[in-house]
Scaffold this active site. Sequence first.
Site, short mmCIF file in Angstrom:
data_model
loop_
_atom_site.label_atom_id
_atom_site.label_comp_id
_atom_site.label_asym_id
_atom_site.label_seq_id
_atom_site.Cartn_x
_atom_site.Cartn_y
_atom_site.Cartn_z
CD GLU A 142 -2.95 1.07 2.32
OE1 GLU A 142 -4.14 1.37 2.12
OE2 GLU A 142 -2.51 0.76 3.44
CB ALA A 277 -0.42 -3.52 11.52
CG MET A 278 -0.36 -3.75 4.67
SD MET A 278 -1.33 -2.26 4.28
CE MET A 278 -2.37 -2.89 2.97
CD GLU A 279 -5.31 -2.44 5.21
OE1 GLU A 279 -5.84 -1.60 4.45
OE2 GLU A 279 -4.43 -2.14 6.03
CG HIS A 310 -6.93 -0.50 12.42
ND1 HIS A 310 -7.41 0.78 12.53
CD2 HIS A 310 -6.44 -0.60 11.15
CE1 HIS A 310 -7.24 1.42 11.39
NE2 HIS A 310 -6.65 0.61 10.53
CD GLU A 311 -3.84 -3.29 10.32
OE1 GLU A 311 -4.15 -3.48 9.12
OE2 GLU A 311 -3.57 -2.16 10.77
CG HIS A 314 -8.35 -2.68 7.41
ND1 HIS A 314 -9.13 -1.75 6.77
CD2 HIS A 314 -7.36 -1.98 8.03
CE1 HIS A 314 -8.65 -0.54 6.99
NE2 HIS A 314 -7.58 -0.64 7.74
CD GLU A 333 -6.44 2.70 6.87
OE1 GLU A 333 -6.49 2.19 8.01
OE2 GLU A 333 -5.91 2.12 5.91
#
Length: 871
Positions: A142, A277-279, A310-311, A314, A333
Amino acid sequence: MPGTNLTREEAQQRAKLLTVDSYEIDLDLSGAQEGGTYRSVTTVRFDVADGGTSRSSEGETGGGAASFIDLVAPAVHEVTLNGDSLDPAEVFEDSRIALPGLLEGRNILRVVADCAYTNTGEGLHRFVDPVDDQAYLYTQFEVPDARRVFASFEQPDLKATFQFTVKAPEGWTVVSNSPTPEPQDNVWVFEPTPRISTYITALIVGPYHSVHSVYEKDGQSVPLGIYCRPSLAEFLDADAIFEVTRQGFDWFQEKFDHAYPFAKYDQLFVPEFNAGAMENAGAVTIRDQYVFRSKVTDAAYEVRAETILHELAHMWFGDLVTMEWWNDLWLNESFATYTSIACQAHAPGSRWPHSWTTFANSMKTWAYRQDQLPSTHPIMAEINDLDDVLVNFDGITYAKGASVLKQLVAYVGMDEFFRGVQAYFKRHAYGNTRLTDLLGALEETSGRDLKTWSKKWLETAGINILRPEIETDADGVITSFAVRQEAPALPAGAKGEPVLRPHRIAVGLYDLDEASGKLVRAADGRIELDVDGELTAVPQLSGRRRPAVVLLNDDDLSYAKVRLDEESLAVVTEHLGDFESSLPRALCWASAWDMTRDGELATRDYLSLVLSGIGKESDIGVVQSLHRQVKLAIDQYADPAARDTLLTRWTDATLAHLRSAEPGSDHQLAWARAFAATARTPEQLDLLNALLEGSQTIEGLVVDTELRWAFVQRLAAVGRFDEPEIAGEYERDRTAAGERHAATARASRPTAEAKAEAWASVVDSDKLPNAVQEAVIAGFVQTDQRELLASYTERYFEVLKGIWDSRSHEMAQQIAIGLYPAIQVSEDTLRRTDEWLDSAAPNAALRRLVSESRAGVERALRAQAADAAAK
């Protein structure tokens, strides 16, 4: 960066022309231990709408449509389109491969390229652990960086299936979106994914340590995995992470009424990660600082849990259903932020039912700060190209957006909100959407017309101020109560006009309880209502005795600055720490901080307020925020002539609280860190040194690895420690974290030589990895070294444009923000910034970052004047 942009108009045209079916991606990472480049072979099957060339039995006819595919690579060896070989020298330029003469209907493209490992946290990042000398890889795609690993149509609305085949070194593990297969001859062939966007595909490769479990409920079974480097394995608290994950699965599946949409769920703690972090679908990457090597406060565990949730949110909102274009990034987000905190607040068994206090104390403070910059923008921002979105991961996209979603939930009702979300997921699973798709679903379930709400909240910028207007009779009975709403002018340079908005708020009525001494809200002391327009009467409160404190926006339902009336302010100033509940305390602390930043409350008075109330503050997250805010206020917002006096008051207080805190408590650790950040007298610095050596102790305080580094860095910054002491500490901690801490300590030393060395390593060279560069910048900028750093103001402006044009986005942004002369609070800094903005012709993204930094100096000058006037 040059040649790597993509406009929204180009993406829209490509989406009209193409429907992407599938990718087959074959990567040879067998040389990853040595680094350099790797072979990437991509086969893409896609369909072209009317306008392409038709193919008859005799061959092609007509001119056909043209498009392009994205790729950032050192070399392209083969481009084959529908069996025809294209010359890479002719079709590959910058970040695009031209695709001429596309066929109507099915097309097949094969691209063979050499792609590069990175050390910037973008694309396929490669890191070598100093503990075991092994390489560890992970992808971060991303916004537009899948194209650094394979040829891709790099936009979120061109979804496809992805089938990865990866060759890796002997003994390594390969994790991707699909379940991990058994390798054959070190080749891992993954099953195709469901239809997802390019930016949430992922590969994590290396000799990672892993722990496995399973989520099971009502016949559903989802494999769970947690990964980290072996050097962190002893610190990995997998059970606690699995517990939060399972709570999230339970709560989200109930609220969303949609089963988890992927085959498994792995969480991978990876090194040198730029974000939190990244989803990635089914393969979430998380910064490995969340594997805590030393004691941390419960606030750190709460933040980690929010990141995990949060992730996970997503997986539905973002991965299952994805925005059409990046102008709805905010919704992606904000939804994940709102629902993760709501899960912490409401999920059965949650350790953090007070999570809305943390939200008010941290996320909303971020939002209010961002919304007062010249770059403020509507939540639904205009994203014209990739450059726009890359600088839009900001406090409006995350924090204001989540605040407004919380307001929306209060406006339509929580049950109605989630029923709308359920309909939205059912309607758009594995597809792409716009904001109107969600609002339409919410209108159906709530019966509310959201068009006006959306226009005023999502399409305008700025913050409203809410003030109570109270009249009482001689007996203290309320005769009139109203809420006045103001729309202050937007910051200079911001686009748009100030507007009044509809607010759903609660009014809280608090009195001092004589028995406990606490400020308590009466059983009937909460009124919830809609506020709209300039003045909203609240007749329900007429005839009631005036309470000690009237708190607008109690329970923090809306997004607005809140001001107290004169009587309430007097009580709160004396009794802020006495609120029985943590949320009203946090709201009052936030209001005081906001007033300090706005120059309405002098820094010296803010310090007095904090010192009078912080000892009663039980919420450790609030305590740690107050530590940071006080230090910032004294460093930037205090009258320079009073700064030393205020620093002495604050430092003395941190040491007193450190000595009096409950041994072994979170508060004791927080005060130890606050003391280390500001210790200044010879006696205080002697104490830090003695605590390091063990010749002095404080009962309950364990000076562990991370706390040792905090002490070392302060002693280096004041000139007590030099290279021998820093190197000696690194010998105790020869890890990646130790390397970063040592880099910070070296850059913090108060000598011209140390500063020149640090500057050269960041500016003159581009060899530092992202995390080490960040550490050097953190050490370089020291607020008590203003004179030493003054000459770097001019040097910053001399090199900035070249840095921006030559470095990757993440690396350039670190430098643009981190090395801006923010601590040089003067009219000269503003003048020099303006000269550069006028002469350098920066692109919109860089202009925004520099303008935001300039606004910080301008605000600091106003606050310093206010503090000086309060003598």
